[in-house]
Design a protein around this motif. Sequence first.
Motif, PDB file in Angstrom:
ATOM      1  N   GLN A  19       6.953 -65.085  11.261  1.00  0.00           N
ATOM      2  CA  GLN A  19       7.171 -64.334   9.962  1.00  0.00           C
ATOM      3  C   GLN A  19       6.683 -65.368   9.248  1.00  0.00           C
ATOM      4  O   GLN A  19       6.009 -65.493   8.147  1.00  0.00           O
ATOM      5  CB  GLN A  19       8.579 -64.435   9.676  1.00  0.00           C
ATOM      6  CG  GLN A  19       9.164 -62.971  10.060  1.00  0.00           C
ATOM      7  CD  GLN A  19      10.753 -62.611  10.498  1.00  0.00           C
ATOM      8  OE1 GLN A  19      11.444 -63.145  10.609  1.00  0.00           O
ATOM      9  NE2 GLN A  19      10.524 -61.229  10.422  1.00  0.00           N
ATOM     10  N   HIS A  62       2.777 -55.829  13.229  1.00  0.00           N
ATOM     11  CA  HIS A  62       3.130 -57.182  13.318  1.00  0.00           C
ATOM     12  C   HIS A  62       3.178 -56.725  14.949  1.00  0.00           C
ATOM     13  O   HIS A  62       4.219 -56.686  15.311  1.00  0.00           O
ATOM     14  CB  HIS A  62       4.066 -57.276  12.598  1.00  0.00           C
ATOM     15  CG  HIS A  62       3.941 -57.853  11.372  1.00  0.00           C
ATOM     16  ND1 HIS A  62       2.809 -58.851  10.744  1.00  0.00           N
ATOM     17  CD2 HIS A  62       4.608 -56.453  10.672  1.00  0.00           C
ATOM     18  CE1 HIS A  62       3.052 -58.083   9.715  1.00  0.00           C
ATOM     19  NE2 HIS A  62       3.534 -56.601   9.461  1.00  0.00           N
ATOM     20  N   LEU A 107       5.639 -59.964  16.574  1.00  0.00           N
ATOM     21  CA  LEU A 107       7.547 -59.862  16.270  1.00  0.00           C
ATOM     22  C   LEU A 107       8.161 -58.711  16.811  1.00  0.00           C
ATOM     23  O   LEU A 107       9.146 -58.868  17.507  1.00  0.00           O
ATOM     24  CB  LEU A 107       7.171 -59.525  14.645  1.00  0.00           C
ATOM     25  CG  LEU A 107       6.731 -60.464  13.746  1.00  0.00           C
ATOM     26  CD1 LEU A 107       7.203 -60.240  12.543  1.00  0.00           C
ATOM     27  CD2 LEU A 107       8.076 -61.706  14.806  1.00  0.00           C
TER      28      LEU A 107
END
Length: 118
Positions: free
Chosen positions: A60, A90, A93
């Motif tokens: 992040q 993403h 993630l």
Amino acid sequence: ELAELDDVEARLKRVDRTRRNLRSHLEDGDAEPTFEACQDVWRTFGDLEETCGTLAADRQGTLRDPPYVPDDEQPSFHEYLYGTLEETAHPVLSAIAELTDRIRTDRRRVLERLASTG
């Protein structure tokens, strides 16, 4: 970005390999694992979950600080790289979140086992 992705992928593979080894340690064999063995596995799953949290926080941070700032005519750095993916913008993630979910599921199973043997 490629080097970072390779690094995260390697780290996630190590975490998942450890997770699978822990599960097989408890599930394989004829004898029931001891209470102490279950405690050790439960704690190690916690360490693996913490590792995933650190990986997510690091990623992040990378997302907040891309190598360039787009203008009105350019997509963001990550939209440029991952914009064609249907699942998510993403993927790293998402992979971390999926592994964290598997670890939490395994950890709950160990906790149930602890409760029934303790």
